[in-house]
Design an enzyme around this catalytic site. Structure first.
Site, PDB file in Angstrom:
ATOM      1  N   HIS A 131       0.794  -1.231   0.000  1.00  0.00           N
ATOM      2  CA  HIS A 131       0.000   0.000   0.000  1.00  0.00           C
ATOM      3  C   HIS A 131       0.827   1.283   0.000  1.00  0.00           C
ATOM      4  O   HIS A 131       0.272   2.374  -0.134  1.00  0.00           O
ATOM      5  CB  HIS A 131      -0.944   0.032   1.204  1.00  0.00           C
ATOM      6  CG  HIS A 131      -0.267   0.410   2.496  1.00  0.00           C
ATOM      7  ND1 HIS A 131       0.420  -0.490   3.258  1.00  0.00           N
ATOM      8  CD2 HIS A 131      -0.157   1.604   3.137  1.00  0.00           C
ATOM      9  CE1 HIS A 131       0.916   0.122   4.322  1.00  0.00           C
ATOM     10  NE2 HIS A 131       0.591   1.398   4.281  1.00  0.00           N
TER      11      HIS A 131
HETATM   12  C1  UD1 Z   1      -1.991   6.154   5.264  1.00  0.00           C
HETATM   13  C2  UD1 Z   1      -0.717   6.667   5.908  1.00  0.00           C
HETATM   14  C3  UD1 Z   1       0.322   5.546   5.913  1.00  0.00           C
HETATM   15  C4  UD1 Z   1      -0.208   4.288   6.550  1.00  0.00           C
HETATM   16  C5  UD1 Z   1      -1.527   3.902   5.891  1.00  0.00           C
HETATM   17  C6  UD1 Z   1      -2.135   2.757   6.651  1.00  0.00           C
HETATM   18  C7  UD1 Z   1      -0.285   9.048   5.564  1.00  0.00           C
HETATM   19  C8  UD1 Z   1       0.534  10.041   4.861  1.00  0.00           C
HETATM   20  N1  UD1 Z   1      -0.160   7.783   5.156  1.00  0.00           N
HETATM   21  O1  UD1 Z   1      -1.688   5.860   3.911  1.00  0.00           O
HETATM   22  O2  UD1 Z   1       1.455   5.968   6.674  1.00  0.00           O
HETATM   23  O3  UD1 Z   1       0.710   3.252   6.353  1.00  0.00           O
HETATM   24  O4  UD1 Z   1      -2.449   5.017   5.945  1.00  0.00           O
HETATM   25  O5  UD1 Z   1      -3.056   2.055   5.933  1.00  0.00           O
HETATM   26  O6  UD1 Z   1      -1.027   9.396   6.455  1.00  0.00           O
HETATM   27  N2  UD1 Z   1      -8.906   5.063   0.588  1.00  0.00           N
HETATM   28  C9  UD1 Z   1     -10.139   4.482   0.448  1.00  0.00           C
HETATM   29  N3  UD1 Z   1     -10.856   4.210   1.572  1.00  0.00           N
HETATM   30  C10 UD1 Z   1     -10.398   4.506   2.828  1.00  0.00           C
HETATM   31  C11 UD1 Z   1      -9.153   5.102   2.949  1.00  0.00           C
HETATM   32  C12 UD1 Z   1      -8.407   5.375   1.839  1.00  0.00           C
HETATM   33  O7  UD1 Z   1     -10.574   4.194  -0.659  1.00  0.00           O
HETATM   34  O8  UD1 Z   1     -11.108   4.211   3.812  1.00  0.00           O
HETATM   35  C13 UD1 Z   1      -8.108   5.328  -0.632  1.00  0.00           C
HETATM   36  C14 UD1 Z   1      -8.372   6.705  -1.225  1.00  0.00           C
HETATM   37  O9  UD1 Z   1      -8.300   6.580  -2.609  1.00  0.00           O
HETATM   38  C15 UD1 Z   1      -7.197   7.516  -0.718  1.00  0.00           C
HETATM   39  C16 UD1 Z   1      -6.099   6.476  -0.692  1.00  0.00           C
HETATM   40  O10 UD1 Z   1      -6.718   5.269  -0.293  1.00  0.00           O
HETATM   41  O11 UD1 Z   1      -6.898   8.595  -1.525  1.00  0.00           O
HETATM   42  C17 UD1 Z   1      -4.966   6.812   0.276  1.00  0.00           C
HETATM   43  O12 UD1 Z   1      -5.472   7.036   1.584  1.00  0.00           O
HETATM   44  P1  UD1 Z   1      -4.637   7.940   2.626  1.00  0.00           P
HETATM   45  O13 UD1 Z   1      -5.271   7.867   3.949  1.00  0.00           O
HETATM   46  O14 UD1 Z   1      -4.416   9.281   2.046  1.00  0.00           O
HETATM   47  O15 UD1 Z   1      -3.218   7.261   2.657  1.00  0.00           O
HETATM   48  P2  UD1 Z   1      -2.824   5.733   2.859  1.00  0.00           P
HETATM   49  O16 UD1 Z   1      -2.177   5.255   1.614  1.00  0.00           O
HETATM   50  O17 UD1 Z   1      -3.982   4.980   3.371  1.00  0.00           O
HETATM   51  N1  UDP Z   2      -4.122  -5.064   8.717  1.00  0.00           N
HETATM   52  C1  UDP Z   2      -5.410  -5.590   8.814  1.00  0.00           C
HETATM   53  N2  UDP Z   2      -6.041  -5.966   7.660  1.00  0.00           N
HETATM   54  C2  UDP Z   2      -5.463  -5.868   6.445  1.00  0.00           C
HETATM   55  C3  UDP Z   2      -4.147  -5.341   6.359  1.00  0.00           C
HETATM   56  C4  UDP Z   2      -3.509  -4.931   7.518  1.00  0.00           C
HETATM   57  O1  UDP Z   2      -5.954  -5.715   9.916  1.00  0.00           O
HETATM   58  O2  UDP Z   2      -6.111  -6.233   5.433  1.00  0.00           O
HETATM   59  C5  UDP Z   2      -3.445  -4.632   9.948  1.00  0.00           C
HETATM   60  C6  UDP Z   2      -2.119  -5.293  10.192  1.00  0.00           C
HETATM   61  O3  UDP Z   2      -2.297  -6.528  10.864  1.00  0.00           O
HETATM   62  C7  UDP Z   2      -1.392  -4.261  11.022  1.00  0.00           C
HETATM   63  C8  UDP Z   2      -1.932  -2.957  10.490  1.00  0.00           C
HETATM   64  O4  UDP Z   2      -3.144  -3.263   9.814  1.00  0.00           O
HETATM   65  O5  UDP Z   2      -1.734  -4.362  12.380  1.00  0.00           O
HETATM   66  C9  UDP Z   2      -0.949  -2.357   9.543  1.00  0.00           C
HETATM   67  O6  UDP Z   2      -1.554  -1.315   8.858  1.00  0.00           O
HETATM   68  P1  UDP Z   2      -1.085  -0.837   7.416  1.00  0.00           P
HETATM   69  O7  UDP Z   2      -0.344  -1.896   6.721  1.00  0.00           O
HETATM   70  O8  UDP Z   2      -2.292  -0.285   6.746  1.00  0.00           O
HETATM   71  O9  UDP Z   2      -0.150   0.422   7.773  1.00  0.00           O
HETATM   72  P2  UDP Z   2       1.328   0.608   8.317  1.00  0.00           P
HETATM   73  O10 UDP Z   2       1.554  -0.295   9.451  1.00  0.00           O
HETATM   74  O11 UDP Z   2       2.263   0.353   7.165  1.00  0.00           O
HETATM   75  O12 UDP Z   2       1.366   2.054   8.668  1.00  0.00           O
END
Ligand code: UD1
Ligand code: UDP
Length: 399
Positions: free
Chosen positions: A219
């Site tokens: 991601h």
């Molecule tokens: C964010 C965090 C990242 C973390 C990740 C966990 C920042 C800068 N990044 O990244 O550090 O590892 O969350 O998962 O804060 N979207 C949906 N539905 C949702 C949420 C997001 O469709 O419920 C899609 C949207 O298209 C959105 C994209 O995901 O634009 C990115 O979401 P965003 O929260 O901006 O960043 P993450 O990649 O999720």
């Molecule tokens: N996780 C989850 N379901 C998923 C993918 C991840 O519950 O489909 C959990 C995972 O076990 C961990 C956390 O989400 O506890 C990690 O989040 P993510 O990978 O989104 O973000 P990061 O840790 O890189 O910030």
């Protein structure tokens, strides 16, 4: 009674918050009252509500519903909403987790109005400022009053940046306290592992046998948004699946699913669709996730949390990034950093195929009581637990 406001927003923060909320409910409810604010950064049911329901986190008292936007716009909307709530609630501390835009927004909103910040997961560094999270965590650390680092490396990073390991209470932003307390995600993995075994049916649902599949998550923005990187990762996964008949399970973040077809290009996307041993799933719940992690043979990921959980469950990891903040795992040779490089991913896969038996997973992430340590430090009492201290073996013995 101390009042804290906790900010959650992105999936991993909701999961992390469960550990502290659980400790407060079980042991400190007469001393700490917690108000939870959800920024709305993640909003799909399977990115947010599923965790609140499943992990027993109190329903957020506020939801800012900011949704997705560019970094600046998203963070600005959060700051505006958080400032109003903080002025209203007047907490003793604002509690922030990790390094997302929700973390940064909380750090800016609170520091401007002089509310002391507790940063949980402090000190982690990738030394790559192109990563949005690196900026978020550095700024948050340097605005914080109590900084809790999960690892020795994180703690030492803080010292290198000028934090004083000898500083004593009373703490304030110009005289912060830093603590090496272990990882609250380790607390959670310990707590939820048994529950996952009884509650999750994900293995049965997808016909997955113990030790017979690879688990992957992707991601990070630089992997999803840059076609050549996403293509290299999927080309490697397809080769592993086809050549070795490996089952690969990929619960994909919505960001990745939305970009997959466009950024893989039609040939590779078609190939992926016609590779039956690769199963793409929507995001799964935490109990399902730890059930997958604890039963797979190998984890391939660019997630911070998933890297660590692979280690907690004694699974080798392939890290799809050019560096990691969790360097201890790599030093123990339990994971290999491959970046989004097809040949490096394949060579790490061959390595773990042949040496899996000899891997070691010494305890690195505390004693499963980091949340208690944090609560007691917030309360200004000498912690009874030593988050990093002695015995982590209980957990490892269960495996
Ligand atoms: C964010 C965090 C990242 C973390 C990740 C966990 C920042 C800068 N990044 O990244 O550090 O590892 O969350 O998962 O804060 N979207 C949906 N539905 C949702 C949420 C997001 O469709 O419920 C899609 C949207 O298209 C959105 C994209 O995901 O634009 C990115 O979401 P965003 O929260 O901006 O960043 P993450 O990649 O999720
Ligand atoms: N996780 C989850 N379901 C998923 C993918 C991840 O519950 O489909 C959990 C995972 O076990 C961990 C956390 O989400 O506890 C990690 O989040 P993510 O990978 O989104 O973000 P990061 O840790 O890189 O910030």
């Amino acid at each position: 009674m101390k009042k804290i406001v906790t900010i959650i927003g992105a999936r991993p923060q909701i999961i992390k918050a469960a550990a502290l909320s659980r400790a407060i409910a079980n042991q400190y409810s007469d001393q700490i009252t917690e108000v939870i604010v959800h920024t709305g950064q993640h909003y799909d049911t399977n990115m947010s509500k599923v965790f609140i329901d499943e992990l027993g986190i109190p329903n957020p008292n506020y939801n800012l519903n900011v949704g997705s936007a560019s970094h600046g716009m998203q963070t600005a909307r959060m700051i505006e909403g958080l400032e109003t709530i903080l002025l209203d609630e007047k907490p003793d501390f604002l509690v922030l987790y990790g390094d997302t835009n929700s973390t940064l927004a909380g750090a800016i909103a609170a520091s401007k109005i002089h509310i002391p910040i507790v940063h949980i997961e402090a000190g982690l560094r990738s030394f790559n400022k192109k990563m949005p999270e690196e900026i978020n965590r550095i700024l948050c650390d340097h605005a914080s009053t109590l900084l809790f680092s999960p690892t020795a490396t994180g703690y030492n990073n803080l010292i290198r940046e000028g934090f004083n390991s000898d500083s004593q209470a009373p703490f304030h932003p110009d005289h912060p306290g830093i603590f090496h307390c272990g990882d609250i995600m380790y607390d959670n993995s310990l707590f939820f592992k048994e529950l996952a075994k009884s509650k999750s049916d994900i293995l049965e649902k997808y016909g997955l046998a113990d030790g017979q599949f690879i688990l992957g998550t992707i991601h990070r923005n630089n992997n999803t948004d840059l076609p050549e990187r996403l293509q290299a990762i999927f080309a490697a996964l397809i080769e592993i699946a086809e050549t070795y008949q490996e089952n690969i399970v990929l619960p994909l973040h919505p960001r990745t699913s939305q970009l997959l077809e466009q950024n893989l290009g039609s040939d590779l996307y078609q190939k992926l669709q016609s590779t039956p041993t690769i199963k793409i799933l929507p995001p799964v719940s935490f109990l399902d996730m730890i059930q997958l992690e604890s039963n797979c043979k190998l984890v391939i990921t660019d997630s911070g949390g998933v890297q660590k959980e692979a280690y907690f469950f004694q699974k080798p990891g392939i890290i799809l990034r050019s560096e990691t903040e969790w360097v201890e795992i790599v030093q123990e040779q339990a994971a290999i950093v491959t970046d989004a490089d097809k040949e490096k991913i394949l060579s790490a896969y061959y390595h773990f195929r042949s040496t899996e038996i000899g891997l070691k997973f010494p305890p690195l992430f505390g004693d499963g009581k980091a949340a208690e340590f944090i609560c007691e430090t917030i309360l200004g009492i000498e912690p009874r637990t030593h988050g990093t201290g002695a015995d982590c073996h209980d957990f490892y013995d269960w495996l």
